[in-house]
Design a protein around this motif. Structure first.
Motif, mmCIF file in Angstrom:
data_model
loop_
_atom_site.group_PDB
_atom_site.id
_atom_site.type_symbol
_atom_site.label_atom_id
_atom_site.label_comp_id
_atom_site.label_asym_id
_atom_site.label_seq_id
_atom_site.Cartn_x
_atom_site.Cartn_y
_atom_site.Cartn_z
ATOM 1 N N THR A 149 2.673 6.072 -6.971
ATOM 2 C CA THR A 149 1.286 6.710 -7.696
ATOM 3 C C THR A 149 1.751 8.246 -7.559
ATOM 4 N N ILE A 150 2.152 8.726 -6.407
ATOM 5 C CA ILE A 150 2.636 10.153 -6.381
ATOM 6 C C ILE A 150 3.455 10.833 -7.467
ATOM 7 N N VAL A 151 4.453 9.799 -7.292
ATOM 8 C CA VAL A 151 5.763 10.155 -8.113
ATOM 9 C C VAL A 151 5.347 10.094 -9.732
ATOM 10 N N PHE A 152 4.746 8.980 -10.207
ATOM 11 C CA PHE A 152 4.666 8.510 -11.596
ATOM 12 C C PHE A 152 3.228 9.097 -12.371
ATOM 13 N N SER A 153 2.072 9.157 -11.292
ATOM 14 C CA SER A 153 0.915 9.407 -12.074
ATOM 15 C C SER A 153 0.950 10.635 -12.667
ATOM 16 N N THR A 154 1.645 11.660 -12.412
ATOM 17 C CA THR A 154 1.751 12.825 -13.030
ATOM 18 C C THR A 154 2.277 12.770 -14.421
ATOM 19 N N ILE A 155 2.920 11.690 -14.611
ATOM 20 C CA ILE A 155 3.887 11.681 -15.819
ATOM 21 C C ILE A 155 2.948 10.721 -16.767
ATOM 22 N N PHE A 156 2.413 9.568 -16.114
ATOM 23 C CA PHE A 156 1.707 8.610 -16.899
ATOM 24 C C PHE A 156 0.168 8.356 -16.640
ATOM 25 N N GLY A 157 -0.127 9.170 -15.751
ATOM 26 C CA GLY A 157 -1.486 9.089 -15.353
ATOM 27 C C GLY A 157 -2.510 9.392 -16.312
ATOM 28 N N ARG A 158 -2.142 10.170 -17.327
ATOM 29 C CA ARG A 158 -3.047 10.598 -18.363
ATOM 30 C C ARG A 158 -3.137 9.524 -19.495
ATOM 31 N N THR A 159 -2.292 8.529 -19.584
ATOM 32 C CA THR A 159 -2.093 7.780 -20.601
ATOM 33 C C THR A 159 -2.535 6.438 -20.055
ATOM 34 N N ILE A 160 -2.484 6.094 -18.798
ATOM 35 C CA ILE A 160 -2.868 4.871 -18.104
ATOM 36 C C ILE A 160 -4.080 4.923 -17.313
ATOM 37 N N ASN A 202 2.209 -14.413 1.740
ATOM 38 C CA ASN A 202 2.458 -12.745 1.723
ATOM 39 C C ASN A 202 1.528 -12.115 0.377
ATOM 40 N N PHE A 203 1.768 -12.633 -0.738
ATOM 41 C CA PHE A 203 1.290 -12.394 -1.951
ATOM 42 C C PHE A 203 -0.345 -12.405 -1.903
ATOM 43 N N LEU A 204 -0.780 -13.468 -1.298
ATOM 44 C CA LEU A 204 -2.284 -13.725 -1.204
ATOM 45 C C LEU A 204 -3.000 -12.513 -0.227
ATOM 46 N N ILE A 205 -2.014 -12.079 0.870
ATOM 47 C CA ILE A 205 -2.516 -11.181 1.855
ATOM 48 C C ILE A 205 -2.478 -9.828 0.957
ATOM 49 N N SER A 206 -1.486 -9.518 0.225
ATOM 50 C CA SER A 206 -1.269 -8.288 -0.556
ATOM 51 C C SER A 206 -2.452 -8.006 -1.509
ATOM 52 N N LEU A 207 -3.155 -9.179 -1.859
ATOM 53 C CA LEU A 207 -4.298 -9.205 -2.821
ATOM 54 C C LEU A 207 -5.322 -8.522 -2.244
ATOM 55 N N ILE A 208 -5.563 -8.443 -0.907
ATOM 56 C CA ILE A 208 -6.556 -8.039 -0.292
ATOM 57 C C ILE A 208 -6.491 -6.450 -0.514
ATOM 58 N N VAL A 209 -5.158 -6.012 -0.514
ATOM 59 C CA VAL A 209 -4.936 -4.522 -0.884
ATOM 60 C C VAL A 209 -5.303 -4.185 -1.935
ATOM 61 N N TYR A 231 -3.359 -0.256 -12.001
ATOM 62 C CA TYR A 231 -2.335 -0.756 -13.077
ATOM 63 C C TYR A 231 -0.979 -1.022 -12.210
ATOM 64 N N LEU A 232 -0.577 -0.032 -11.468
ATOM 65 C CA LEU A 232 0.738 -0.049 -10.799
ATOM 66 C C LEU A 232 0.760 -1.449 -9.802
ATOM 67 N N LEU A 233 -0.264 -1.507 -8.980
ATOM 68 C CA LEU A 233 -0.240 -2.598 -7.995
ATOM 69 C C LEU A 233 -0.329 -3.967 -8.311
ATOM 70 N N SER A 234 -1.148 -3.821 -9.610
ATOM 71 C CA SER A 234 -1.379 -5.412 -9.893
ATOM 72 C C SER A 234 0.003 -6.051 -10.625
ATOM 73 N N LEU A 257 0.833 -1.179 0.092
ATOM 74 C CA LEU A 257 0.067 -0.154 0.326
ATOM 75 C C LEU A 257 0.926 1.171 0.052
ATOM 76 N N LEU A 258 1.892 1.443 0.913
ATOM 77 C CA LEU A 258 2.790 2.442 0.896
ATOM 78 C C LEU A 258 3.649 2.493 -0.332
ATOM 79 N N SER A 259 3.982 1.736 -1.147
ATOM 80 C CA SER A 259 4.717 1.540 -2.028
ATOM 81 C C SER A 259 4.028 2.245 -3.275
ATOM 82 N N MET A 260 2.766 1.517 -3.212
ATOM 83 C CA MET A 260 1.623 2.120 -4.288
ATOM 84 C C MET A 260 1.539 3.424 -4.307
ATOM 85 N N ILE A 261 1.297 3.959 -3.024
ATOM 86 C CA ILE A 261 0.935 5.306 -2.713
ATOM 87 C C ILE A 261 2.224 6.564 -3.079
ATOM 88 N N VAL A 262 3.309 5.930 -2.686
ATOM 89 C CA VAL A 262 4.642 6.680 -2.986
ATOM 90 C C VAL A 262 4.698 6.760 -4.676
#
Length: 260
Positions: A51-62, A118-125, A68-71, A44-49
């Motif tokens: 997303t903040i960094v790259f969504s401004t660059i690729f957010g309009r095309t993805i 751990n992966f199965l638990i992360s799928l809940i996120v 997309y990032l987390l999956s 969750l924290l990795s995704m947030i960080v």
């Protein structure tokens, strides 16, 4: 190699696998206050960080960048964490191996199983992020175990190869750290594959992790069965890696005790 003796041997020591998985899971977070909750918090924290960094660059095309990032990242992290852990499974359990007989592959499989939990638990996120971002839950989600299963097969094969190599050549684990970093950039986790020039696409297409991520994303984001080519490539490479991994591991396992 895949005969009744192997199955009986695995069944006989299945209790050991259970204990190894418990040990690996508890040991991973033994000094942490939050313990297993980090399995939720880390992705969750990795995704947030990211997303903040790259969504401004690729957010309009993805579309739906967080999903997309987390999956993609969950699939990649399953492979990376499991193979990096399993590659040291023989040397890391040298004292046990020297004292008593146990199937040596159990140590690597135990790490793979704990990382899969751990992966199965992360799928809940991932599910929670899909709810928050209002991503549709397609009926095609029933196909999601298919790419996950073959990524797991790929992971097992590569882990057996790495565990064998690292037992004889310790420097492999340092080289593999660099390779994992390279693979992370060659597996479109936070950027669209369309930005890669055509002359470099072959290198990405030959990466089985990209095939796994693309297959999983097709199910999660597009609500369709994975495209035939990447899924077929994932299946073939995963089976080949397992066959090679088992062959290499069994050929050299009797020499492990002389090098640990």
């Amino acid at each position: 190699m895949f005969d009744n003796r192997l199955i009986k041997n695995f069944s006989k020591y299945s209790f050991l696998l259970t204990e190894l998985v418990k040990r690996d899971i508890s040991g991973k977070y033994k000094d942490s206050t939050l313990g297993l909750f980090w399995s939720f918090l880390n992705p969750l924290l990795s995704m947030i960080v990211l997303t903040i960094v790259f969504s401004t660059i690729f957010g309009r095309t993805i579309e739906n960048f967080p999903v997309y990032l987390l999956s993609g990242k969950l699939i990649f992290d399953l492979f990376a964490n499991a193979t990096q852990g399993a590659m040291n499974s023989i040397k890391g359990n040298a004292e046990i191996i020297k004292k008593i007989y146990v199937p040596k592959y159990m140590f690597g499989i135990g790490i793979i199983c704990s990382e899969f939990i751990n992966f199965l638990i992360s799928l809940i996120v991932l599910v929670l992020v899909m709810v928050v971002t209002q991503a549709p839950f397609h009926l095609a989600l029933i196909y999601s175990p298919i790419p996950i299963f073959f990524v797991l097969i790929l992971t097992t094969g590569v882990s057996l190869i790495l565990a064998t190599l690292t037992t004889f050549f310790t420097d492999i684990k340092y080289l593999y750290g660099v390779l994992i970093m390279l693979l992370s950039f060659m597996t479109p986790l936070f950027y669209p594959i369309e930005i890669i020039p055509a002359e470099f696409r072959l290198a990405f297409d030959l990466n089985p992790l990209y095939a796994g991520v693309a297959s999983f994303r097709a199910i999660i984001l597009d609500g369709t069965f994975p495209p035939t080519e990447p899924l077929l490539y994932l299946i073939i490479t995963s089976i080949l890696s397992l066959i090679i991994g088992v062959f290499v591991f069994y050929k050299y396992q009797d020499k492990f005790v002389l090098n640990i």
